[in-house]
Design an enzyme around this catalytic site. Structure first.
Site, PDB file in Angstrom:
ATOM      1  CB  ILE A   1       0.422   6.187   2.398  1.00  0.00           C
ATOM      2  CG1 ILE A   1       1.886   6.475   2.734  1.00  0.00           C
ATOM      3  CG2 ILE A   1      -0.137   5.064   3.271  1.00  0.00           C
ATOM      4  CD1 ILE A   1       2.079   7.153   4.086  1.00  0.00           C
ATOM      5  CB  CYS A   2      -3.110   3.046  -1.049  1.00  0.00           C
ATOM      6  SG  CYS A   2      -4.800   2.587  -1.447  1.00  0.00           S
ATOM      7  CG  LEU A   3      -4.157   4.448   5.895  1.00  0.00           C
ATOM      8  CD1 LEU A   3      -4.349   2.945   6.125  1.00  0.00           C
ATOM      9  CD2 LEU A   3      -3.075   4.977   6.835  1.00  0.00           C
TER      10      LEU A   3
ATOM     11  CG  HIS B   1      -1.925  -1.118   1.192  1.00  0.00           C
ATOM     12  ND1 HIS B   1      -2.964  -1.197   0.293  1.00  0.00           N
ATOM     13  CD2 HIS B   1      -2.005  -2.238   1.950  1.00  0.00           C
ATOM     14  CE1 HIS B   1      -3.646  -2.315   0.498  1.00  0.00           C
ATOM     15  NE2 HIS B   1      -3.082  -2.958   1.505  1.00  0.00           N
TER      16      HIS B   1
END
Length: 180
Positions: free
Chosen positions: A119-121, A112
Site C-alpha cells: 500500500i502506497c500510503l 495506490h
C-alpha cells in the site's frame, strides 16, 4: 556475602526480564511495545472502525502480527467486497510504524495498492507518528478505498511487483498524487 568492614549483606537479585533482550536493545522499549499493543488490541476488539474486525486466530500465537478483516464501505466501488490487512509490529512500535499490507485471496484493485498487497500510503512510512494507532491506520485505508473513482492498479505495478522487497517499508515511496 561479606561487604565492606566484614558486614554481611544480602545478595541483590535482578528482576526477571519478561522479553528477550536484543543486542544493543532496550528492554523498556519492548515493554512499551507490548503494553501499547495490548491496549490497541482491546480497542480494536471493543470498538473497531466500521467494516473492520480483528481476526481473533491471528493473535493467538503472537501479539506482533495481526490480521484485520475488512469489508468495502457501502456506497463505494468496493461495497460488499472482503479484504484482509496484515499488520506486523517491530519491537520499536509505536516509535516505528507497523508493516501493513493487504493479504489473502482478494487484493483491492486501487491506484495506490499493488497486486502483491503493498500500500502506497504516507502514514505507513515517512508520515508515521507514535500518536497514530491501528485504528487510525484502518480508517485511513477505508478512506483511501472509499474515495476511489476508478478501479485500476498503479501504473508501475508490474515492474514494482517484480523488483520490490517483500517488506513494503523498505520501499522508498514517491508520494506524488492525492487523487484516485
Amino acid at each position: 556475602m561479606l561487604g565492606p568492614r566484614g558486614v554481611t549483606r544480602a545478595r541483590q537479585l535482578r528482576p526477571l526480564r519478561l522479553w528477550p533482550r536484543r543486542p544493543g536493545g532496550d528492554g523498556s522499549i519492548m515493554a512499551s511495545m507490548q503494553k501499547r499493543l495490548q491496549k490497541e488490541l482491546l480497542a480494536l476488539q471493543n470498538d473497531p472502525p466500521p467494516g473492520m474486525t480483528l481476526n481473533e486466530k491471528s493473535v493467538q500465537n503472537s501479539i506482533t502480527q495481526w490480521i484485520v478483516d475488512m469489508e468495502g464501505a457501502p456506497g463505494t466501488l468496493y461495497e460488499g467486497e472482503k479484504f484482509q490487512l496484515l499488520f506486523k509490529f517491530s519491537s520499536r512500535y509505536p516509535f516505528d510504524s507497523p508493516q501493513v499490507m493487504f493479504t489473502g485471496e482478494n487484493i483491492p484493485v486501487h491506484p495506490h495498492v499493488y497486486s502483491n498487497g503493498h500500500i502506497c500510503l504516507s502514514i505507513l512510512t515517512e508520515d508515521w507518528s507514535p500518536a497514530l494507532s491501528v485504528q487510525s491506520v484502518c480508517l485511513s485505508i477505508i478512506s483511501m478505498l472509499s474515495s476511489c473513482k476508478e478501479k485500476r492498479r498503479p501504473p508501475d505495478n508490474s515492474f514494482y511487483v517484480r523488483t520490490c522487497n517483500k517488506n513494503p517499508k523498505k520501499t522508498k515511496w514517491w508520494y506524488h498524487d492525492d487523487t484516485c
